[in-house]
Design a protein around this motif. Structure first.
Motif, mmCIF file in Angstrom:
data_model
loop_
_atom_site.group_PDB
_atom_site.id
_atom_site.type_symbol
_atom_site.label_atom_id
_atom_site.label_comp_id
_atom_site.label_asym_id
_atom_site.label_seq_id
_atom_site.Cartn_x
_atom_site.Cartn_y
_atom_site.Cartn_z
ATOM 1 N N ALA A 30 10.990 22.572 0.670
ATOM 2 C CA ALA A 30 12.310 22.033 0.367
ATOM 3 C C ALA A 30 13.387 23.104 0.498
ATOM 4 C CB ALA A 30 12.317 21.447 -1.042
ATOM 5 N N LEU A 31 13.092 24.300 0.022
ATOM 6 C CA LEU A 31 14.069 25.384 0.107
ATOM 7 C C LEU A 31 14.335 25.777 1.557
ATOM 8 C CD1 LEU A 31 12.844 27.627 -2.858
ATOM 9 C CD2 LEU A 31 14.809 26.080 -2.823
ATOM 10 N N ALA A 32 13.272 25.813 2.372
ATOM 11 C CA ALA A 32 13.444 26.174 3.781
ATOM 12 C C ALA A 32 14.273 25.121 4.508
ATOM 13 C CB ALA A 32 12.071 26.326 4.447
ATOM 14 N N ALA A 33 14.007 23.843 4.231
ATOM 15 C CA ALA A 33 14.762 22.778 4.884
ATOM 16 C C ALA A 33 16.225 22.791 4.449
ATOM 17 C CB ALA A 33 14.120 21.425 4.560
ATOM 18 N N THR A 34 16.449 22.982 3.161
ATOM 19 C CA THR A 34 17.820 23.027 2.653
ATOM 20 C C THR A 34 18.598 24.178 3.278
ATOM 21 O OG1 THR A 34 17.126 22.049 0.547
ATOM 22 C CG2 THR A 34 19.229 23.216 0.573
ATOM 23 N N ALA A 35 17.951 25.331 3.396
ATOM 24 C CA ALA A 35 18.607 26.487 4.012
ATOM 25 C C ALA A 35 18.956 26.224 5.474
ATOM 26 C CB ALA A 35 17.699 27.714 3.896
ATOM 27 N N ALA A 36 18.162 25.367 6.138
ATOM 28 C CA ALA A 36 18.408 25.043 7.548
ATOM 29 C C ALA A 36 19.355 23.859 7.703
ATOM 30 C CB ALA A 36 17.082 24.746 8.245
ATOM 31 N N GLY A 37 19.811 23.313 6.577
ATOM 32 C CA GLY A 37 20.749 22.192 6.638
ATOM 33 C C GLY A 37 20.103 20.853 6.880
ATOM 34 N N VAL A 38 18.805 20.733 6.590
ATOM 35 C CA VAL A 38 18.086 19.475 6.781
ATOM 36 C C VAL A 38 17.905 18.805 5.425
ATOM 37 C CG1 VAL A 38 15.976 18.389 7.626
ATOM 38 C CG2 VAL A 38 16.881 20.422 8.774
ATOM 39 N N ALA A 39 18.222 17.514 5.335
ATOM 40 C CA ALA A 39 18.114 16.788 4.070
ATOM 41 C C ALA A 39 16.656 16.689 3.635
ATOM 42 C CB ALA A 39 18.719 15.397 4.213
ATOM 43 N N VAL A 40 16.453 16.741 2.318
ATOM 44 C CA VAL A 40 15.108 16.701 1.743
ATOM 45 C C VAL A 40 14.974 15.492 0.821
ATOM 46 C CG1 VAL A 40 13.435 17.914 0.298
ATOM 47 C CG2 VAL A 40 14.925 19.212 1.847
ATOM 48 N N HIS A 41 13.861 14.783 0.985
ATOM 49 C CA HIS A 41 13.519 13.704 0.048
ATOM 50 C C HIS A 41 12.492 14.260 -0.932
ATOM 51 C CE1 HIS A 41 12.694 9.538 -1.316
ATOM 52 N NE2 HIS A 41 11.481 10.040 -1.538
ATOM 53 N N VAL A 42 12.850 14.297 -2.226
ATOM 54 C CA VAL A 42 11.927 14.764 -3.260
ATOM 55 C C VAL A 42 11.183 13.561 -3.827
ATOM 56 C CG1 VAL A 42 11.715 15.907 -5.491
ATOM 57 C CG2 VAL A 42 13.383 16.738 -3.821
ATOM 58 N N LEU A 43 9.877 13.636 -3.828
ATOM 59 C CA LEU A 43 9.054 12.513 -4.261
ATOM 60 C C LEU A 43 9.244 12.212 -5.744
ATOM 61 C CD1 LEU A 43 5.678 13.313 -2.447
ATOM 62 C CD2 LEU A 43 7.296 11.489 -1.882
ATOM 63 N N GLU A 44 9.452 10.951 -6.058
ATOM 64 C CA GLU A 44 9.495 10.522 -7.448
ATOM 65 C C GLU A 44 8.082 10.405 -8.006
ATOM 66 O OE1 GLU A 44 11.690 6.910 -7.695
ATOM 67 O OE2 GLU A 44 13.547 7.780 -6.894
ATOM 68 N N ASN A 45 7.172 9.929 -7.175
ATOM 69 C CA ASN A 45 5.763 9.823 -7.538
ATOM 70 C C ASN A 45 4.989 10.811 -6.677
ATOM 71 O OD1 ASN A 45 3.071 9.181 -7.918
ATOM 72 N ND2 ASN A 45 3.384 6.961 -7.830
ATOM 73 N N PRO A 46 4.393 11.857 -7.276
ATOM 74 C CA PRO A 46 3.717 12.887 -6.481
ATOM 75 C C PRO A 46 2.467 12.397 -5.764
ATOM 76 C CG PRO A 46 3.254 13.208 -8.805
ATOM 77 C CD PRO A 46 4.286 12.126 -8.719
#
Length: 386
Positions: free
Chosen positions: A40-56
């Motif tokens: 998630a951190l790598a994608a955010t740094a590259a400007g790519v949106a991240v979907h964080v799972l509500e259910n792992p």
């Protein structure tokens, strides 16, 4: 080639960084278990949106953007749902660090070492129903070095192999518009569940010893622990448990001694004598070593993949069954290549009317709910010699 990446930690971040730099590959979706995960951190740094799972446990359909051509799973324990796969033209593929169908499961690298396999490998397989059971899109192999650990094998060979295999499959999908699919032969399938001696229940009662719990605070210096150990040995005490640390320039610790009852007063006096050396010592004594007949003394050990809710779920089960927690110690440790594990060591007082089998069933249900492996076993009390 429009791709969605579902994964976590170092390996998924490495796949993201490698593929996003290649011409003709675009990421439409990044799906991670937490906002602070390495992917998630790598994608955010590259400007790519991240979907964080509500259910792992599962990737929902809406986590995958419309127009996706291929889903890539890299180090994820969440199942990609049928709805998510339906949003991808070519479905999805994942990397598994074994020569599938051998070592299907979460601890493939660890089981490769435990089984003494001379050859290891990696497989890119189609995401489908079943435990790593989808058709194979690509495979490679390597030798296992003598004495190599699971982490060493992963870092030396299997992680780089996975990166190369996924890159090959993505380029093949882009060039040909399809992927090879060779069915696995189930006759050669083996399972590789997470390796855990997860929960052990033991009943221990001693009527011949007294417990002394000693608290020590003072200026940190050499020899404090040695002074405690010397006095314990002098009076035949067992060093049962301890917690010690240095806070600023101060030493602080707690020690649980099990001492023969006849020597308990003498040991307590000797320990209090450390006051003369500039230490503040408090000794608490418990002669009630025997647990009341209505209760059993039980030790619980639990290890599971670190996730939110383990402690609350466990303590809820214990409280609902009138089980008291005398003490509990928790820690997070790094284990093999499976990531962080959460450990619990607790001493419980269990109602005698509650059988160990019943408690085993309750904790087994918790294991299934939390997606962890749990093993239960009673340790028999030692029979005195002579």
């Amino acid at each position: 080639m429009k791709c969605a990446l579902v994964g976590s930690r170092f390996f998924a971040a490495s796949v993201f960084e490698a593929l996003r730099k290649e011409e003709g590959i675009e990421f439409t979706s990044i799906v991670a278990p937490a906002a602070d995960d390495r992917l998630a951190l790598a994608a955010t740094a590259a400007g790519v949106a991240v979907h964080v799972l509500e259910n792992p446990k599962i990737v929902p359909g809406h986590a995958i953007a419309e127009g996706t051509e291929l889903i890539i799973a890299a180090h994820t324990h969440a199942r990609v749902s049928d709805e998510a796969l339906a949003r991808s033209r070519l479905g999805g593929v994942g990397y598994h660090p074994s020569l599938l169908p051998r070592h299907r499961g979460i601890a493939a690298v660890e089981w490769t070492i435990l089984e003494g396999d001379p050859i290891a490998g990696g497989s890119v397989y189609h995401l489908a129903d079943g435990w790593d059971a989808g058709a194979i899109a690509a495979q490679d192999w390597c030798f296992v070095k003598k004495g190599e650990t699971a982490r060493e094998l992963w870092e030396r060979a299997l992680a780089p192999m996975g990166l190369a295999l996924l890159s090959r499959v993505v380029h093949q999908a882009r060039a040909q518009g399809c992927l090879p699919a060779f069915p696995q032969d189930p006759a050669f399938a083996t399972r590789a569940p997470m390796i855990r001696k997860a929960v052990v229940l033991t009943e221990e009662v001693s009527a011949t010893t007294t417990s002394l719990v000693v608290s020590i605070v003072g200026a940190d210096r050499h020899g404090i622990v040695s002074s405690l150990a010397e006095r314990a040995e002098r009076f035949g005490a067992n060093w049962a448990a301890s917690r010690m640390t240095k806070l600023a320039s101060e030493f602080a610790g707690m020690v649980h001694f099990e001492v023969p009852r006849a020597n308990a007063d003498a040991l307590a006096t000797a320990l209090r004598g450390l006051d003369a050396k500039g230490l503040q010592v408090v000794v608490a004594r418990s002669d009630d070593a025997a647990v009341p007949a209505s209760l059993r003394s039980v030790e619980l050990k639990l290890v599971g993949e670190d996730r939110v809710g383990i402690v609350s779920s466990l303590t809820k089960i214990l409280a609902e069954r009138s089980i008291s927690i005398e003490n509990m110690h928790t820690e997070i440790v790094q284990s093999g290549v499976s990531g962080k594990h959460f450990k619990i060591d607790a001493h419980l007082l269990v109602p005698a009317a509650l059988s160990v089998d019943a408690l085993r069933q309750e904790l087994g249900a918790l294991a299934s709910e939390m997606m962890v492996d749990i093993a239960l076993g009673e340790r028999q009390l030692a029979v005195p010699l002579g």
